[in-house]
Design an enzyme around this catalytic site. Structure first.
Site, PDB file in Angstrom:
ATOM      1  N   ASP A   1       0.844  -1.190   0.000  1.00  0.00           N
ATOM      2  CA  ASP A   1       0.000   0.000   0.000  1.00  0.00           C
ATOM      3  C   ASP A   1       0.878   1.238   0.000  1.00  0.00           C
ATOM      4  OD1 ASP A   1       0.863   0.175   2.729  1.00  0.00           O
ATOM      5  OD2 ASP A   1      -0.802  -1.125   3.284  1.00  0.00           O
TER       6      ASP A   1
ATOM      7  N   ASP B   1       1.238   5.260   1.504  1.00  0.00           N
ATOM      8  CA  ASP B   1       0.812   6.270   2.464  1.00  0.00           C
ATOM      9  C   ASP B   1       1.385   7.625   2.066  1.00  0.00           C
ATOM     10  OD1 ASP B   1      -0.383   4.238   3.872  1.00  0.00           O
ATOM     11  OD2 ASP B   1       1.300   3.978   5.256  1.00  0.00           O
TER      12      ASP B   1
ATOM     13  N   ASP C   1      10.038   5.325  13.425  1.00  0.00           N
ATOM     14  CA  ASP C   1      10.782   4.405  14.280  1.00  0.00           C
ATOM     15  C   ASP C   1      12.178   4.067  13.765  1.00  0.00           C
ATOM     16  OD1 ASP C   1       9.776   2.986  12.133  1.00  0.00           O
ATOM     17  OD2 ASP C   1       8.511   1.658  13.323  1.00  0.00           O
TER      18      ASP C   1
END
Length: 467
Positions: free
Chosen positions: A77, A79, A153
């Site tokens: 996907d 983003d 992260d």
């Protein structure tokens, strides 16, 4: 001009000090160095970026999609990260909805594809709400591009791709880490793991999926901090576990979890499963076949995955209940309930998956009978094909006869006329003793009334009615 003015008035707050992160100018990596082929980028993601640019906002494809494109993998996907707020994003698209409570974002819908579009997030600050272990509970604060990058992260996830210029903006040398096959956390590892313990699991998954090694400073605190996984909501653990099992390197992920002591908060029975005779082989076969499907771009059933992962526990307890004198199907029901009670307490397996798992498991004893009506009823079951695949997996692990598994697989693949011929042929064949014994014997009921002379005072019979 009006849009730009509104953008400045309502855009996220200006840059502020980023705790624990050294500030420096980002690298602007050209296409010749990062190697992303724009033709592999979702046209809908490009459209979202273009629309936001035209409205006067910044917008970049971010995170896993950029990471996978640079690593040569096909993203699942796409983003988008932008300096526009959710309320500014939504009116720009015909089908868009604001979601989320911890951090609001926008889902822009194009048919079957959803482009998740989020506002730049603020980095760690005293404004965040945390629990006693340091895990962030609420941080609905917008920020700048630099803060958003610091908030991510790992360095390989803090990459921003502009499809208009084909440039990757890199604040933390993520492109270099990808090229060097290294997983490095941004900032102090112990602090970042306390903020969100799931980062430890994500790091393991990225290392396995991308065939990377974890940087020493990133790996060092994990074993000591593994217990923090216990504080993570079960629903998040399930989501992360599912990602691990469908990353294409599932067995490697599980072994890394075991090595670092992270599996105890996710699958409490994993050690027992792998230590049982045949248990490790069964799990390996299941995950190898799953990995093959993932790499071939085929879909994977979460129900089948968890049914396979927990089957050894179900099977062992099933045999235990049978030895205690329970009827086979009742014993299986007790075993299934027992295992699911143990696992779903920590791993929030969704009800629809649990229902499918139970169907797959309860169909296994029924495969031992190749009778006409029974077989036709089996074929009509929604999970018949999945149960056949599961039987085939059990045969590969040496748990059931391979000829039986192949017969059912052939039946599943056949058309109705071929199925009828196969069942007629099976009915004419002498059945194995084990297969015949699974059919309960019925007592024949007589319609004849008992004779008068057979009804004595001690016989329990009845005299004929008077005419």
């Amino acid at each position: 001009m009006i849009r730009k003015l509104i953008s400045k008035l309502f855009s996220p707050r200006a840059a502020r000090p980023i705790l624990g992160i050294k500030r420096h100018a980002p690298l602007r990596v050209p296409q010749s160095q990062h190697g992303i082929d724009r033709r592999l980028v979702s046209r809908h993601a490009i459209k979202v970026c273009d629309t936001l640019h035209e409205a006067g906002f910044e917008a970049y494809i971010v995170g896993g999609a950029v990471r996978d494109l640079i690593a040569g993998a096909q993203p699942k996907d796409f983003d988008i990260a932008t300096n526009a707020t959710p309320e500014q994003i939504q009116p720009l698209f015909r089908r868009a909805r604001i979601i989320g409570r911890r951090f609001r974002l926008v889902h822009v819908v194009f048919g079957q594809e959803i482009i998740e579009t989020s506002t730049f997030r603020a980095a760690s600050s005293i404004e965040q709400t945390t629990d006693e272990h340091g895990r962030i509970l609420r941080d609905n604060v917008f920020g700048t591009l630099e803060e958003d990058a610091a908030r991510r992260d790992f360095t390989l996830n803090a990459l921003y791709y502009d499809p208009a210029t084909e440039i990757v903006i890199d604040y933390h040398n993520g492109v270099a880490d990808l090229k060097n096959r290294t997983v490095s956390i941004i900032g102090d590892a112990a602090k970042r793991y306390r903020e969100d313990p799931v980062r430890m699991l994500r790091g393991m998954r990225f290392a396995a999926k991308l065939e990377c090694t974890m940087a020493p400073a990133t790996l060092a605190p994990i074993r000591e901090m593994a217990g923090l996984i216990e504080n993570v909501p079960a629903s998040r653990l399930f989501d992360e576990m599912l990602k691990m099992l469908t990353c294409g390197h599932a067995m490697n992920c599980l072994r890394q979890l075991q090595k670092q002591g992270l599996h105890k908060g996710m699958l409490p029975l994993l050690d027992v499963v792998l230590d049982q005779p045949g248990g490790e082989r069964f799990v390996e076969l299941a995950l190898e076949r799953t990995d093959q499907r993932v790499r071939a771009g085929k879909s994977v059933s979460p129900s089948f995955l968890f049914a396979a992962l927990l089957w050894q526990q179900v099977h062992v307890r099933w045999m235990q209940f049978r030895e205690q004198g329970e009827v086979p199907m009742q014993a299986l029901g007790l075993a299934v309930d027992s295992v699911l009670d143990d696992q779903t307490e920590k791993l929030a397996i969704q009800r629809r998956f649990v229902s499918d798992m139970r169907e797959i498991w309860f169909m296994q004893p029924r495969f031992e009978r190749r009778l006409g009506k029974t077989a036709w009823r089996m074929i009509e079951q929604p999970r018949f094909r999945a149960a056949c695949d599961f039987l085939h997996l059990r045969a590969a692990a040496g748990e059931v006869d391979s000829d039986l598994a192949q017969w059912w697989m052939d039946l599943a693949d056949a058309d109705d006329s071929t199925r009828a011929a196969m069942l007629d042929d099976a009915a004419r064949q002498p059945r194995p003793a084990g297969e015949a014994s699974t059919k309960p014997r019925r007592k024949r009921r007589s319609n004849n009334k008992p004779r008068a002379e057979s009804a004595g005072p001690d016989s329990g019979g009845a005299a004929p009615a008077a005419e």
